[in-house]
Write a protein that holds these residues in place. Structure first.
Motif, short mmCIF file in Angstrom:
data_model
loop_
_atom_site.label_atom_id
_atom_site.label_comp_id
_atom_site.label_asym_id
_atom_site.label_seq_id
_atom_site.Cartn_x
_atom_site.Cartn_y
_atom_site.Cartn_z
N TYR A 6 0.81 -1.21 0.00
CA TYR A 6 0.00 0.00 0.00
C TYR A 6 0.84 1.27 0.00
O TYR A 6 0.46 2.26 -0.59
CB TYR A 6 -0.95 -0.01 1.21
CG TYR A 6 -1.92 -1.15 1.18
CD1 TYR A 6 -2.95 -1.16 0.26
CD2 TYR A 6 -1.80 -2.23 2.04
CE1 TYR A 6 -3.85 -2.22 0.20
CE2 TYR A 6 -2.68 -3.27 2.00
CZ TYR A 6 -3.71 -3.26 1.08
OH TYR A 6 -4.59 -4.30 1.03
N SER A 29 -4.96 8.04 -6.85
CA SER A 29 -5.43 7.40 -5.63
C SER A 29 -5.93 8.43 -4.63
O SER A 29 -6.96 8.25 -3.98
CB SER A 29 -4.32 6.57 -4.99
OG SER A 29 -3.96 5.52 -5.83
N TYR A 30 -5.20 9.54 -4.51
CA TYR A 30 -5.60 10.62 -3.60
C TYR A 30 -6.93 11.23 -4.05
O TYR A 30 -7.81 11.47 -3.24
CB TYR A 30 -4.51 11.69 -3.55
CG TYR A 30 -4.87 12.86 -2.66
CD1 TYR A 30 -4.78 12.74 -1.29
CD2 TYR A 30 -5.31 14.06 -3.21
CE1 TYR A 30 -5.13 13.81 -0.47
CE2 TYR A 30 -5.65 15.12 -2.41
CZ TYR A 30 -5.56 15.00 -1.04
OH TYR A 30 -5.91 16.04 -0.23
N CYS A 32 -9.31 9.79 -5.81
CA CYS A 32 -10.38 8.82 -5.55
C CYS A 32 -10.75 8.80 -4.07
O CYS A 32 -11.92 8.73 -3.71
CB CYS A 32 -9.96 7.42 -5.98
SG CYS A 32 -9.93 7.21 -7.76
N ASP A 33 -9.74 8.89 -3.20
CA ASP A 33 -9.98 8.90 -1.77
C ASP A 33 -10.77 10.15 -1.37
O ASP A 33 -11.72 10.06 -0.59
CB ASP A 33 -8.65 8.83 -1.02
CG ASP A 33 -8.85 8.59 0.45
OD1 ASP A 33 -9.73 7.77 0.81
OD2 ASP A 33 -8.13 9.21 1.26
N VAL A 37 -14.54 10.35 0.31
CA VAL A 37 -14.81 11.09 1.55
C VAL A 37 -15.94 12.09 1.33
O VAL A 37 -16.84 12.23 2.16
CB VAL A 37 -13.53 11.79 2.06
CG1 VAL A 37 -13.85 12.78 3.16
CG2 VAL A 37 -12.52 10.77 2.53
#
Length: 107
Positions: A6, A29-30, A32-33, A37
């Motif tokens: 990860y 990835s950031y 998508c995160d 949220v």
């Protein structure tokens, strides 16, 4: 067996000739995160779930316990035992059996 790393956004798994490495994109990835949220923050809890949660707070711990299933209470038994044969599954537990039909054509 695949092994995710990860920290490095890297997935390694065995391939037909050598190890396969799949690399991720940190920026994507950031994003998508952050999107996940935002969706979680703006999603409203259905009123039925909110009612269940509110009612659960009023119950005592004893009332919140899930009763254990009594052995044999959920077993399904056929209406006619003549057409079925009980087979022991040989697990060491006499309650673990299977029912098979005994009136089938030999073909």
């Amino acid at each position: 067996m695949a092994i995710p790393h990860y920290v490095y956004l890297l997935l390694k798994m065995p391939g037909p000739k050598r190890e396969l490495s799949l690399c991720g994109d940190l920026r994507r990835s950031y994003e998508c995160d952050m999107e996940a949220v935002e969706i979680a923050a703006t999603t409203q809890v259905p009123s039925s779930m909110q009612q269940v949660f509110t009612m659960s707070k009023k119950l005592t711990p004893a009332e919140l316990e899930i009763p254990e299933n009594k052995s044999g209470a959920s077993k399904v038994k056929p209406a006619n035992d003549k057409d079925f044969k009980t087979i022991d599954l040989e697990t060491g537990d006499s309650s673990k059996t299977a029912l098979i039909g005994s009136g089938f054509d030999p073909k």
